[in-house]
Write a protein that holds these residues in place. Sequence first.
Motif, PDB file in Angstrom:
ATOM      1  N   ALA A  40       0.839  -1.202   0.000  1.00 45.82           N
ATOM      2  CA  ALA A  40       0.000   0.000   0.000  1.00 45.82           C
ATOM      3  C   ALA A  40       0.872   1.249   0.000  1.00 45.82           C
ATOM      4  O   ALA A  40       0.568   2.230  -0.695  1.00 45.82           O
ATOM      5  N   SER A  41       1.954   1.230   0.744  1.00 48.90           N
ATOM      6  CA  SER A  41       2.874   2.358   0.787  1.00 48.90           C
ATOM      7  C   SER A  41       3.509   2.588  -0.580  1.00 48.90           C
ATOM      8  O   SER A  41       3.645   3.727  -1.030  1.00 48.90           O
ATOM      9  N   GLN A  42       3.884   1.521  -1.253  1.00 51.07           N
ATOM     10  CA  GLN A  42       4.463   1.644  -2.591  1.00 51.07           C
ATOM     11  C   GLN A  42       3.441   2.213  -3.573  1.00 51.07           C
ATOM     12  O   GLN A  42       3.794   3.043  -4.420  1.00 51.07           O
ATOM     13  N   ARG A  43       2.177   1.783  -3.475  1.00 54.13           N
ATOM     14  CA  ARG A  43       1.128   2.317  -4.361  1.00 54.13           C
ATOM     15  C   ARG A  43       0.914   3.807  -4.106  1.00 54.13           C
ATOM     16  O   ARG A  43       0.759   4.587  -5.041  1.00 54.13           O
ATOM     17  N   ARG A  44       0.902   4.206  -2.816  1.00 51.87           N
ATOM     18  CA  ARG A  44       0.731   5.625  -2.491  1.00 51.87           C
ATOM     19  C   ARG A  44       1.889   6.447  -3.033  1.00 51.87           C
ATOM     20  O   ARG A  44       1.692   7.524  -3.606  1.00 51.87           O
ATOM     21  N   ALA A  45       3.109   5.936  -2.884  1.00 50.91           N
ATOM     22  CA  ALA A  45       4.282   6.656  -3.382  1.00 50.91           C
ATOM     23  C   ALA A  45       4.243   6.775  -4.902  1.00 50.91           C
ATOM     24  O   ALA A  45       4.575   7.827  -5.457  1.00 50.91           O
ATOM     25  N   ALA A  46       3.827   5.714  -5.584  1.00 47.29           N
ATOM     26  CA  ALA A  46       3.740   5.757  -7.045  1.00 47.29           C
ATOM     27  C   ALA A  46       2.688   6.762  -7.509  1.00 47.29           C
ATOM     28  O   ALA A  46       2.874   7.443  -8.513  1.00 47.29           O
ATOM     29  N   ALA A  47       1.593   6.864  -6.772  1.00 47.37           N
ATOM     30  CA  ALA A  47       0.541   7.815  -7.134  1.00 47.37           C
ATOM     31  C   ALA A  47       1.009   9.256  -6.944  1.00 47.37           C
ATOM     32  O   ALA A  47       0.580  10.151  -7.674  1.00 47.37           O
ATOM     33  N   LEU A  48       1.892   9.506  -5.988  1.00 49.51           N
ATOM     34  CA  LEU A  48       2.386  10.857  -5.725  1.00 49.51           C
ATOM     35  C   LEU A  48       3.552  11.256  -6.623  1.00 49.51           C
ATOM     36  O   LEU A  48       3.846  12.437  -6.770  1.00 49.51           O
ATOM     37  N   ARG A  49       4.209  10.255  -7.214  1.00 48.11           N
ATOM     38  CA  ARG A  49       5.374  10.518  -8.055  1.00 48.11           C
ATOM     39  C   ARG A  49       4.930  11.279  -9.306  1.00 48.11           C
ATOM     40  O   ARG A  49       3.960  10.910  -9.955  1.00 48.11           O
TER      41      ARG A  49
END
Length: 116
Positions: A40-49
């Motif tokens: 979930a953290s990786q998905r959130r980071a990818a969405a913010l990138r």
Amino acid sequence: MTEPSRLELLYFARRVIMQQAEASLAQVDRWIAVEEEREASQRRAAALRPKPAEWLIERSIGVGSPPTQVHRGGCPLARGVRVKAISEDQARRALYEHVSACSFCNPDTALQVIPE
């Protein structure tokens, strides 16, 4: 003191195995929770990138220097502080104004610009 019967020993063994199984299951559940949080953290980071630029222009050394090359976004040769993101129209215009196209990523081919 009397020795326990075989049936009592089997019930005891069953209780021990159940306790171990519950502890093992709880450990696996903790591992699952940690992995779900990591994903979930990786998905959130990818969405913010920020989305990578599709077109880049490279300038020569010096403040206010003219552009030297047009690159496609993600070109490995277009790295550093002298590279700036530009729009597709700006890339096309630069190529028409005789700014060189990178021979590695070929933005002129991608933009269907034929140099004169």
